[in-house]
Design an enzyme around this catalytic site. Sequence first.
Site, PDB file in Angstrom:
ATOM      1  N   LYS A   1     -32.668  12.937 -53.388  1.00  0.00           N
ATOM      2  CA  LYS A   1     -33.477  12.756 -54.617  1.00  0.00           C
ATOM      3  C   LYS A   1     -33.989  13.871 -55.195  1.00  0.00           C
ATOM      4  CE  LYS A   1     -38.043  11.252 -54.871  1.00  0.00           C
ATOM      5  NZ  LYS A   1     -40.050  11.256 -53.790  1.00  0.00           N
TER       6      LYS A   1
ATOM      7  N   ALA B   1     -41.454   7.722 -50.567  1.00  0.00           N
ATOM      8  CA  ALA B   1     -42.085   8.284 -50.111  1.00  0.00           C
ATOM      9  C   ALA B   1     -43.045   9.152 -50.101  1.00  0.00           C
ATOM     10  CB  ALA B   1     -40.670   9.408 -49.545  1.00  0.00           C
ATOM     11  N   GLY B   2     -44.136  10.100 -49.300  1.00  0.00           N
ATOM     12  CA  GLY B   2     -44.748  10.852 -49.572  1.00  0.00           C
ATOM     13  C   GLY B   2     -46.810   9.657 -48.906  1.00  0.00           C
TER      14      GLY B   2
ATOM     15  N   MET C   1     -48.615  19.319 -50.828  1.00  0.00           N
ATOM     16  CA  MET C   1     -49.122  19.199 -49.019  1.00  0.00           C
ATOM     17  C   MET C   1     -47.717  20.031 -48.293  1.00  0.00           C
ATOM     18  SD  MET C   1     -51.142  16.718 -49.921  1.00  0.00           S
ATOM     19  CE  MET C   1     -51.101  15.864 -47.940  1.00  0.00           C
ATOM     20  N   GLY C   2     -46.551  20.380 -49.216  1.00  0.00           N
ATOM     21  CA  GLY C   2     -45.834  21.198 -48.078  1.00  0.00           C
ATOM     22  C   GLY C   2     -45.266  19.691 -47.004  1.00  0.00           C
ATOM     23  N   PHE C   3     -44.732  18.922 -47.028  1.00  0.00           N
ATOM     24  CA  PHE C   3     -44.022  18.212 -45.567  1.00  0.00           C
ATOM     25  C   PHE C   3     -44.641  18.159 -44.483  1.00  0.00           C
ATOM     26  CE2 PHE C   3     -39.299  18.533 -47.567  1.00  0.00           C
ATOM     27  CZ  PHE C   3     -39.963  18.599 -47.846  1.00  0.00           C
TER      28      PHE C   3
ATOM     29  N   SER D   1     -38.382  18.469 -53.751  1.00  0.00           N
ATOM     30  CA  SER D   1     -40.384  19.199 -53.204  1.00  0.00           C
ATOM     31  C   SER D   1     -39.986  20.494 -53.691  1.00  0.00           C
ATOM     32  CB  SER D   1     -40.445  18.682 -51.324  1.00  0.00           C
ATOM     33  OG  SER D   1     -41.496  19.220 -51.436  1.00  0.00           O
TER      34      SER D   1
ATOM     35  N   ASP E   1     -46.464   7.266 -46.794  1.00  0.00           N
ATOM     36  CA  ASP E   1     -46.813   6.926 -45.541  1.00  0.00           C
ATOM     37  C   ASP E   1     -45.807   8.113 -44.713  1.00  0.00           C
ATOM     38  OD1 ASP E   1     -47.328   6.232 -42.950  1.00  0.00           O
ATOM     39  OD2 ASP E   1     -46.542   3.592 -43.315  1.00  0.00           O
TER      40      ASP E   1
ATOM     41  N   ASN F   1     -49.905  17.462 -56.337  1.00  0.00           N
ATOM     42  CA  ASN F   1     -49.885  18.299 -55.119  1.00  0.00           C
ATOM     43  C   ASN F   1     -48.885  19.111 -54.451  1.00  0.00           C
ATOM     44  OD1 ASN F   1     -47.949  17.068 -52.744  1.00  0.00           O
ATOM     45  ND2 ASN F   1     -47.437  15.845 -54.473  1.00  0.00           N
TER      46      ASN F   1
ATOM     47  N   THR G   1     -41.836  12.297 -46.401  1.00  0.00           N
ATOM     48  CA  THR G   1     -40.642  13.226 -45.481  1.00  0.00           C
ATOM     49  C   THR G   1     -40.948  13.495 -44.014  1.00  0.00           C
ATOM     50  OG1 THR G   1     -39.571  13.561 -47.832  1.00  0.00           O
ATOM     51  CG2 THR G   1     -39.401  14.720 -45.560  1.00  0.00           C
TER      52      THR G   1
ATOM     53  N   THR H   1     -37.458  10.679 -59.847  1.00  0.00           N
ATOM     54  CA  THR H   1     -36.832  12.321 -59.838  1.00  0.00           C
ATOM     55  C   THR H   1     -38.671  11.954 -59.172  1.00  0.00           C
ATOM     56  OG1 THR H   1     -38.560  12.743 -61.347  1.00  0.00           O
ATOM     57  CG2 THR H   1     -36.711  12.425 -61.774  1.00  0.00           C
ATOM     58  N   ASN H   2     -38.164  13.370 -58.362  1.00  0.00           N
ATOM     59  CA  ASN H   2     -39.440  14.298 -57.564  1.00  0.00           C
ATOM     60  C   ASN H   2     -40.319  14.490 -58.849  1.00  0.00           C
ATOM     61  OD1 ASN H   2     -41.564  15.116 -55.607  1.00  0.00           O
ATOM     62  ND2 ASN H   2     -39.324  15.138 -53.950  1.00  0.00           N
ATOM     63  N   THR H   3     -41.262  15.071 -57.517  1.00  0.00           N
ATOM     64  CA  THR H   3     -42.407  15.445 -59.048  1.00  0.00           C
ATOM     65  C   THR H   3     -42.278  16.898 -59.629  1.00  0.00           C
ATOM     66  OG1 THR H   3     -43.083  17.091 -57.051  1.00  0.00           O
ATOM     67  CG2 THR H   3     -44.669  14.840 -57.679  1.00  0.00           C
TER      68      THR H   3
ATOM     69  N   ASN I   1     -42.902  21.965 -53.043  1.00  0.00           N
ATOM     70  CA  ASN I   1     -43.502  22.575 -52.317  1.00  0.00           C
ATOM     71  C   ASN I   1     -43.004  23.515 -51.017  1.00  0.00           C
ATOM     72  OD1 ASN I   1     -45.800  21.608 -54.025  1.00  0.00           O
ATOM     73  ND2 ASN I   1     -45.600  20.026 -53.165  1.00  0.00           N
ATOM     74  N   THR I   2     -41.832  23.219 -50.417  1.00  0.00           N
ATOM     75  CA  THR I   2     -41.815  23.960 -49.799  1.00  0.00           C
ATOM     76  C   THR I   2     -40.363  25.523 -50.046  1.00  0.00           C
ATOM     77  OG1 THR I   2     -41.761  22.649 -48.195  1.00  0.00           O
ATOM     78  CG2 THR I   2     -39.815  23.745 -47.675  1.00  0.00           C
TER      79      THR I   2
END
Length: 344
Positions: free
Chosen positions: A216, A61-62, A112-114, A174, A64, A110, A85, A244-246, A176-177
């Site tokens: 995740k 994910a991320g 990005m913040g969803f 994430s 597209d 990154n 996401t 895992t995620n970042t 970033n949120t």
Amino acid sequence: MSYTLLRPFLFQLDPEHAHELTLSLLDKAHRSHTLGLVYEQQPLPVECMGLQFSNPVGLAAGLDKNGDYIDALAELGFGFIEVGTVTPKPQEGNPKPRMFRIKEAHAIINRMGFNNLGVDHLVANVQRCQYKGNIGINIGKNAVTPVEKAADDYVYCLERVYAHASYITINISSPNTKNLRDLQSGTALVALLDTIKNKHSQLATEYGFYVPLVLKVAPDLEEDQVDFIAQQLIDFEIDGLIATNTTLSRIGVEDLPFGKETGGLSGRPVSHHSTQILLQFHERLADQVALIGVGGIDNGDKAIKKLQAGATLIQLYSGLVYRGPSLVQECVESINSYYDAQQL
């Protein structure tokens, strides 16, 4: 044009612009029926979570977020594709610039913040696409939704994607949120999974078919957190775990350009730690929960390391930025050789 020739040009551009341009070029190649002449699907069937995958190498994910490019990406040879996401309402995400290449380390940061166009836009794209393989849909919460109300956003998305997803990923990892990762701990995780699982059971009854649920998680977990999350996965009968995620760690990039930017670090520097977290979950879960390994896979050997740590499936993202689509085929071939060696 091969990615090797295109990459120096793309790396002169802002990373987010390069990302958008690459997807646009892929889409044009797909529509002109030239993409399939360069890349091909490599069959290496595997079963996971009750689903049949054409091969175990998927798109994370991320890449597209809105499901705008599913058919084009499918032609690169992935065994499955995860989009999102996605959040209930469209949102712009964090201010730009918000993506940074750390070329010396084959890494990306990154924040990005969803950023996405909302769940309804994504569902329309999934309905429209021609791809017949498995599509995972990754769901999250809007930034303006208080974390104590997060379950409302996840349920909203769950209801709308259920009929269109091969599996559904709950993204609580994430960085970033704001406060999102708080949902990985204690009573917050228990309450969230309880709410989601209740709605999930209702939807399975309503539709008459079962869509696997996946969680995740972040790589930045202590062993007691791994213990706790693993137990909740079992208690709530969650079907899969993506590890895992970042990471928030900056080990390996702290002295490099952009290494101190805020956000999640992905790519080569996260590979070892991500695999260790995967292994810790495998030790606790055995075969009770399917494991999907992602993080720092930029060659076939690292794909195999994820399998050795307990993963049944793997996912690629940052490695594609540095290696290009040929990485998909390399990973499938390496895994195939690994399977063959296991049977000897």
